[in-house]
Scaffold this active site. Structure first.
Site, short mmCIF file in Angstrom:
data_model
loop_
_atom_site.label_atom_id
_atom_site.label_comp_id
_atom_site.label_asym_id
_atom_site.label_seq_id
_atom_site.Cartn_x
_atom_site.Cartn_y
_atom_site.Cartn_z
N GLU A 53 33.92 47.48 37.49
CA GLU A 53 33.93 48.11 38.81
C GLU A 53 33.04 47.34 39.79
O GLU A 53 33.37 47.22 40.97
CB GLU A 53 33.45 49.57 38.71
CG GLU A 53 34.36 50.46 37.90
CD GLU A 53 35.79 50.44 38.38
OE1 GLU A 53 36.01 50.38 39.60
OE2 GLU A 53 36.71 50.47 37.52
N ASP A 108 34.13 45.81 43.23
CA ASP A 108 33.55 46.22 44.51
C ASP A 108 33.07 45.00 45.31
O ASP A 108 33.32 44.90 46.52
CB ASP A 108 32.34 47.14 44.28
CG ASP A 108 32.77 48.57 43.93
OD1 ASP A 108 33.92 48.94 44.23
OD2 ASP A 108 31.95 49.31 43.36
N HIS A 153 39.45 45.67 46.13
CA HIS A 153 38.87 46.12 44.86
C HIS A 153 39.93 46.08 43.75
O HIS A 153 39.69 45.54 42.66
CB HIS A 153 38.33 47.54 45.07
CG HIS A 153 37.86 48.24 43.83
ND1 HIS A 153 36.53 48.38 43.52
CD2 HIS A 153 38.55 48.88 42.84
CE1 HIS A 153 36.41 49.06 42.38
NE2 HIS A 153 37.62 49.38 41.96
N GLU A 154 41.09 46.63 44.03
CA GLU A 154 42.14 46.67 42.99
C GLU A 154 42.66 45.27 42.66
O GLU A 154 42.93 44.97 41.51
CB GLU A 154 43.29 47.61 43.42
CG GLU A 154 42.89 49.06 43.68
CD GLU A 154 42.20 49.75 42.51
OE1 GLU A 154 42.28 49.27 41.37
OE2 GLU A 154 41.53 50.78 42.76
#
Ligand SMILES: [Zn+2]
Length: 731
Positions: free
Chosen positions: A630, A634, A570-571
């Protein structure tokens, strides 16, 4: 993710007022030699079961969370989490409760023990005595109650001469706004010293829309720009109005209530005028479109209004660093800033005074006596649904100490609780996920060759940091970071609050024209969270998140990849989301995308916006545009963590009692388990209005629906909710 230019919490005010909705977590470990590898895939007998303590504990939690009566192809989040939610009632004082918040509660308990350990038993480190004193002063409600409203009254008298109706000080609009800013409250607009996006090694002056004392624009006006009726009962704005009048009455017991109501109404009506000029959260998110660098001279021309001198305004904050007409300023809200002059000029000075006074005193209310706290609790209960009335005082106090001197608390936490071996374990593990992202680039048909090559370079040069920053063990560095902070042992809670706040403001302003220290972390090491910083091109996974149930060296690798691995993915993906993609490998704002690739990205992103726009939670629609970054992260996170694990997967031990699940299935169970949570309805709705992070249920289910291998592994029939016909993909 934590991104300085978009964050609602300015560093300058962080120590006092920010309620952070933590969201993006990340980190993982990698399967190592401790895992016994079975020679046969079909062998799921008991000797292939992990009997380590960590596995048994994990299994109890995961098995206890799964609800077998739910079809995983109907609603995977419910399947994986419904029993966790049923069996883990939300403690009072929480707005959401899940595996991660539970993890963070355990950390809070550790911090409490640390802060209650006498000084003789503490490690040698700077400011340790001070944080113990601050903690005790915060716990001392008898002393806080005995002072009642006095500290706030004195504060208002000193800085504003009091309220408009009892003030002994005449102040111009500029003096009022300047004073509020000098106290850490962004009256009418926000400004600060931020990282220069054009050259991320430098700081620059920046300005943006700001100045509302309650939540965000959408709580003042409707989406078509009409101001809400403040007196319409049972609305958040009405509850806030009641709170304001209640607090101002406590500060002015001698003033007639009806008059205070009138004054409070004027303040809120003024804020509604500001709100009408503001961009929506979705528009604000597009910082690339809003970014503009101008000079002070241009700001003066653009905003020209009478009796206002920008040079002297800024000079008052930067002391000897002379601010001239040539000063460069980044603005993120041209239209807003162009119009504030009209509003200031047309507002009665009494209203401006009460607005500035309210904005300045409001953040301090949480440090006052019990009667003020009761009003706060009433507001929070009405707006967010959270009941703070039974909250133990120590919780307030550990939060305060952690936010005030994070380096010192972090140092103690690392010394007491962090297993330093984890750092190297996780580094190896994360490397495989980064490699996967880079490998995936080759298959991105929508990208041209040059853009792919630059993306690869950016991913390769992305820095990753785990556990704690090395400077936390360096006393000299800690002392220099808190240079100028003077804490007197005789201070009470109010005194400490002010000393820290004043120092934080000055320390922040000192950064103008100084180089950026890219080694500094902008998250406490004990936080159960993670972030990607676009201006550093770095991702950070603090000690607080490198723990069960997200990571343990004894967990089977499918579980570590599914839990912390997904968060690492995710990051990484944040570096290439709708915001991150505008920054290059050095963290500078630069267009490194080919035109057609850029268009294709926008098209893929649009698919995701439409898809998430259709998601609802607790009766409310999600904003696909606000949550785009986001959602991209994800979806990318699940995909690259899964593929990275598959690339090197070997037969591994099962979790006890979970032998019937394949490793592939367990990967998805792990991801969902990390995000099991429930929220209070009002809190969830507020989150959906303001926060870039969707509710966890949407995060998990939608990312899985977009990932074909999920549907295959769980054998979901085509067209079933978890195997839709239409999918979106960016990365
Ligand atoms: Zn994120």
């Amino acid at each position: 993710m934590n991104f300085s230019i978009e964050g609602k919490c300015k560093e300058i005010r962080k120590s006092l007022l920010c309620l952070l909705f933590a969201a993006s977590l990340g980190f993982v470990l990698y399967f190592v030699s401790t895992l016994n590898v079975s020679s046969s895939k079909s062998n799921r007998s008991s000797e292939a079961t992990c009997t380590e303590k960590a596995c048994i504990e994990l299994s109890a939690s995961v098995l206890g969370a799964i609800d077998d009566t739910v079809d995983p192809c109907e609603d995977f989040f419910e399947y994986a989490c419904a029993n966790w939610i049923k069996r883990s009632p939300m403690p009072s004082g929480k707005q959401s409760w899940g595996t991660l918040t539970k993890r963070s509660e355990l950390t809070n308990a550790d911090v409490k023990v640390m802060l209650e350990t006498p000084i003789e038993k503490q490690p040698e480190a700077p400011f340790v005595k001070d944080i113990l004193n601050i903690y005790q002063s915060c716990l001392n409600m008898d002393e806080i109650n005995s002072r009642g409203a006095q500290p706030a009254k004195k504060f208002l008298k000193k800085h504003f001469g009091g309220w408009s109706w009892n003030s002994d000080k005449t102040m111009t609009p500029q003096e009022l706004v300047q004073t509020a800013h000098s106290l850490g409250s962004p009256a009418i607009f926000g400004f600060g010293v931020g990282v220069d996006l054009a050259d991320s090694n430098q700081h620059i002056l920046s300005m943006e829309q700001d100045g509302l004392s309650f939540m965000t624009r959408d709580y003042y006006i409707s989406r078509n720009g009409t101001a809400f009726d403040i007196l319409e009962e049972n609305t958040p704005l009405y509850f806030y109005y009641e709170y304001m009048t209640g607090v101002i009455r406590l500060l002015n017991p001698e003033t007639e209530g009806a008059f205070i109501n009138e004054r409070a109404m004027k303040i809120l009506q003024f804020e509604q005028e500001l709100a009408k000029l503001m961009m929506s959260p979705e528009e604000q998110r597009d910082y690339n479109a809003n970014y503009e660098e101008i000079t002070m001279k241009e700001l003066i021309e653009m905003t020209s209004f009478e009796d206002w001198d920008w040079i002297s305004f800024f000079a008052s904050f930067f002391g000897e660093k002379e601010v001239t007409e040539n000063e460069r300023i980044v603005i993120f809200a041209r239209d807003y800033l162009s119009n504030i002059g009209t509003i200031i000029s047309s507002t009665p000075i009494d209203t401006l005074k009460d607005y500035a006074a309210w904005l300045s005193v409001k953040p301090l209310i949480s440090t006052l006596s019990e009667d003020f706290q009761q009003l706060r609790y009433k507001l929070i209960l009405a707006v967010n649904g959270v009941d703070f009335s039974c909250q133990e005082r120590w919780r307030v106090c550990i939060d305060f100490v952690q936010e005030s001197l994070p380096l010192v608390v972090g140092r103690l936490y690392v010394e007491n609780f962090f297993n330093r071996n984890i750092k190297s374990q996780v580094e190896n593990f994360a490397e495989s996920i980064k490699f996967e992202f880079i490998d995936t680039l080759a298959n991105q048909k929508w990208m041209d060759v040059e853009t792919k090559s630059r993306a690869k370079d950016k991913a390769n040069r992305m820095k990753d940091k785990y556990g704690f920053p090395p400077y936390l063990l360096n006393n000299t560095k800690i002392v220099s970071e808190y240079d100028g902070l003077v804490l007197k042992e005789t201070d009470d809670f109010w005194g400490y609050t002010w000393a820290i706040n004043e120092w934080a403001i000055e320390n922040h302003n000192k950064k103008l024209r100084k180089p950026v220290d890219k080694e500094l972390w902008s998250m406490s090491v004990q936080e159960t969270n993670a972030y990607y910083s676009p201006t550093e091109n770095a991702m950070v996974f603090p000690a607080g998140i490198l723990q069960p149930p997200l990571y343990h060296i004894d967990y089977p690798s499918y579980f570590n990849y599914g839990a912390i691995g997904m968060i690492i993915g995710h990051e990484i993906t944040h570096g290439f989301d709708d915001q991150g993609r505008h920054m290059d490998a050095d963290g500078n704002r630069k267009n490194w995308w080919g035109n057609s690739t850029s268009e294709n990205f926008a098209e893929n992103a649009e698919c995701m916006i439409d898809q998430y726009d259709k998601q609802t939670f607790m009766g409310m629609n999600l904003s696909g545009r606000l949550t785009l970054g986001e959602n991209i992260a994800d979806n990318g996170g699940v995909k690259i963590a899964y593929n990275a694990w598959k690339r090197q997967a070997k037969e591994e031990k099962r979790l006890p009692g979970m032998e019937k699940f394949s490793s592939e299935q367990m990967f998805f169970v792990a991801t969902a388990h990390a995000w099991c949570s429930e929220s209070l309805e009002k809190a969830a709705q507020n989150q959906m209005r303001m926060d870039a992070h969707p509710p966890n249920k949407i995060r998990v289910n939608q990312a899985f629906r977009n990932f074909q291998p999920f549907s295959d592994i769980w054998e979901c029939p085509a067209g079933s909710p978890m195997n839709p016909n239409d999918r979106c993909q960016v990365w």
